[in-house]
Design an enzyme around this catalytic site. Structure first.
Site, PDB file in Angstrom:
ATOM      1  N   ASP A   1       0.834  -1.203   0.000  1.00 51.44           N
ATOM      2  CA  ASP A   1       0.000   0.000   0.000  1.00 51.44           C
ATOM      3  C   ASP A   1       0.871   1.256   0.000  1.00 51.44           C
ATOM      4  OD1 ASP A   1      -2.299   1.489   0.037  1.00 51.44           O
ATOM      5  OD2 ASP A   1      -2.707   1.209   2.169  1.00 51.44           O
TER       6      ASP A   1
ATOM      7  N   ASN B   1     -10.352  -3.018  -6.916  1.00 51.15           N
ATOM      8  CA  ASN B   1      -9.526  -1.987  -7.562  1.00 51.15           C
ATOM      9  C   ASN B   1     -10.068  -1.543  -8.931  1.00 51.15           C
ATOM     10  OD1 ASN B   1      -6.341  -3.185  -6.216  1.00 51.15           O
ATOM     11  ND2 ASN B   1      -7.653  -1.504  -5.511  1.00 51.15           N
TER      12      ASN B   1
HETATM   13  C1  FPP Z   1      -1.861   0.287  -3.383  1.00 54.09           C
HETATM   14  O1  FPP Z   1      -1.398   1.597  -3.315  1.00 54.09           O
HETATM   15  C2  FPP Z   1      -1.266  -0.387  -4.504  1.00 54.09           C
HETATM   16  C3  FPP Z   1      -1.950  -0.963  -5.526  1.00 54.09           C
HETATM   17  C4  FPP Z   1      -3.416  -0.991  -5.605  1.00 54.09           C
HETATM   18  C5  FPP Z   1      -1.246  -1.589  -6.632  1.00 54.09           C
HETATM   19  C6  FPP Z   1      -0.076  -2.407  -6.209  1.00 54.09           C
HETATM   20  C7  FPP Z   1       0.746  -2.703  -7.371  1.00 54.09           C
HETATM   21  C8  FPP Z   1       2.106  -2.665  -7.356  1.00 54.09           C
HETATM   22  C9  FPP Z   1       2.913  -2.379  -6.164  1.00 54.09           C
HETATM   23  C10 FPP Z   1       2.853  -3.012  -8.544  1.00 54.09           C
HETATM   24  C11 FPP Z   1       2.600  -4.447  -8.825  1.00 54.09           C
HETATM   25  C12 FPP Z   1       3.563  -5.000  -9.678  1.00 54.09           C
HETATM   26  C13 FPP Z   1       3.327  -6.073 -10.445  1.00 54.09           C
HETATM   27  C14 FPP Z   1       4.471  -6.747 -11.004  1.00 54.09           C
HETATM   28  C15 FPP Z   1       1.995  -6.603 -10.738  1.00 54.09           C
HETATM   29  P1  FPP Z   1      -2.441   2.780  -3.505  1.00 54.09           P
HETATM   30  O2  FPP Z   1      -2.480   3.134  -4.962  1.00 54.09           O
HETATM   31  O3  FPP Z   1      -3.750   2.385  -2.923  1.00 54.09           O
HETATM   32  O4  FPP Z   1      -1.737   3.905  -2.679  1.00 54.09           O
HETATM   33  P2  FPP Z   1      -2.477   5.048  -1.829  1.00 54.09           P
HETATM   34  O5  FPP Z   1      -3.270   4.336  -0.758  1.00 54.09           O
HETATM   35  O6  FPP Z   1      -1.333   5.842  -1.267  1.00 54.09           O
HETATM   36  O7  FPP Z   1      -3.324   5.810  -2.776  1.00 54.09           O
END
Ligand code: FPP
Length: 261
Positions: free
Chosen positions: A33, A81
């Site tokens: 996250d 998501n």
């Molecule tokens: C959450 O952070 C993250 C995600 C929903 C996506 C996670 C994906 C990756 C780390 C890359 C994955 C890599 C591969 C190889 C598939 P957020 O966007 O919710 O962050 P925030 O809460 O700060 O907005």
């Protein structure tokens, strides 16, 4: 039992403590996250955080494998998501293509096998193709399993399992009383991990203290470590610090014996 690591603990003295190599958690699951907040702090678009987050996946996968972790499960995209703006969803769907397109040789070099759990048939064709190719290209690897949760949701997974069991009862193959922990575990998306299917350690980055529909059944007895660090800043030291924290816990699995992890 869970603990919350602040930034000083991750970069400071805790990380310097030697890890007990005989007590490395066999299965670590991570809720990655904070990509968006990491980008926002740098006045960058959210997708810049996801790109950096992908690089962190590479670093952490290699670090976990070197430490002797047997399964590393990463929550890359949840069934919820899809509610994000289309441009962000499209970017997240392209990430596996980029990731596997550049990283499979490294995975093979490190003897890491790719596995994916989730409703992958709902992913765009190019994402499915990248995932299936990576699974095939690493099928011979015998080391750590790098298990991506892609279009995964814990409740949906349980609903699917219950549908399957109900159908078996309807077909006369199963008595309702035969349904136990084992039969349910066998119908979840982690079933093929055998005795490694339940995470020993669950890590969530970025300061949020919730599960967000991740591995609801499997984390029943996992140790939880929450850290303030955003996922793009997470690194080998952060992983070692979380494992160190895990090694200080006394896992009892509902019993009384004080069995240190
Ligand atoms: C959450 O952070 C993250 C995600 C929903 C996506 C996670 C994906 C990756 C780390 C890359 C994955 C890599 C591969 C190889 C598939 P957020 O966007 O919710 O962050 P925030 O809460 O700060 O907005």
């Amino acid at each position: 039992m869970f603990s919350f690591l602040n930034k000083d603990q991750v970069t400071g003295e805790v990380a310097e403590q030697a890890l007990d190599e005989s007590k490395i958690p066999a299965h670590i699951a991570i809720i990655m996250d904070g990509n968006g907040r990491w980008a926002q702090q740098r006045h960058l678009p959210r997708i810049a955080g996801h790109k950096q987050g992908m690089n962190t996946v590479k670093t952490v996968a290699k670090a976990a494998s070197h430490l002797g972790v047997k399964v590393l499960t990463l929550y890359a995209f949840s069934t919820e998501n899809w509610k994000r703006p289309a441009a962000e969803v499209n970017y997240l769907m392209k990430l596996p293509v980029d990731f596997f397109g550049t990283f499979v040789p490294d995975l093979v070099k490190n003897n890491i096998r790719v596995k994916v759990m989730g409703y992958t048939d709902q992913l765009p064709a190019s994402t499915q193709q990248a995932v299936h190719q990576a699974i095939a290209d690493t099928a011979h690897c015998t080391g750590m399993v790098l298990n991506f949760a892609l279009n995964y949701g814990g409740r949906a997974e349980i609903v699917t399992a219950v549908h399957g069991l109900a159908q078996q009862v309807k077909d006369g193959e199963l008595e309702p009383d035969d349904i136990d922990d084992e039969l349910i575990s066998d119908r979840l998306m982690t079933a093929d991990l055998g005795e490694l299917r339940d995470p020993d350690l669950l890590i969530r980055t970025s300061g949020e203290l919730r599960l967000s529909n991740f591995m609801l059944w499997q984390v029943a007895y996992s140790e939880f470590v929450f850290t303030e660090q955003h996922w793009p800043d997470f690194d080998q030291t952060s992983l070692e610090t979380a494992i160190y924290e895990y090694q200080q816990r006394h896992r009892r699995f509902g019993g009384l014996a004080s069995k240190k992890s």
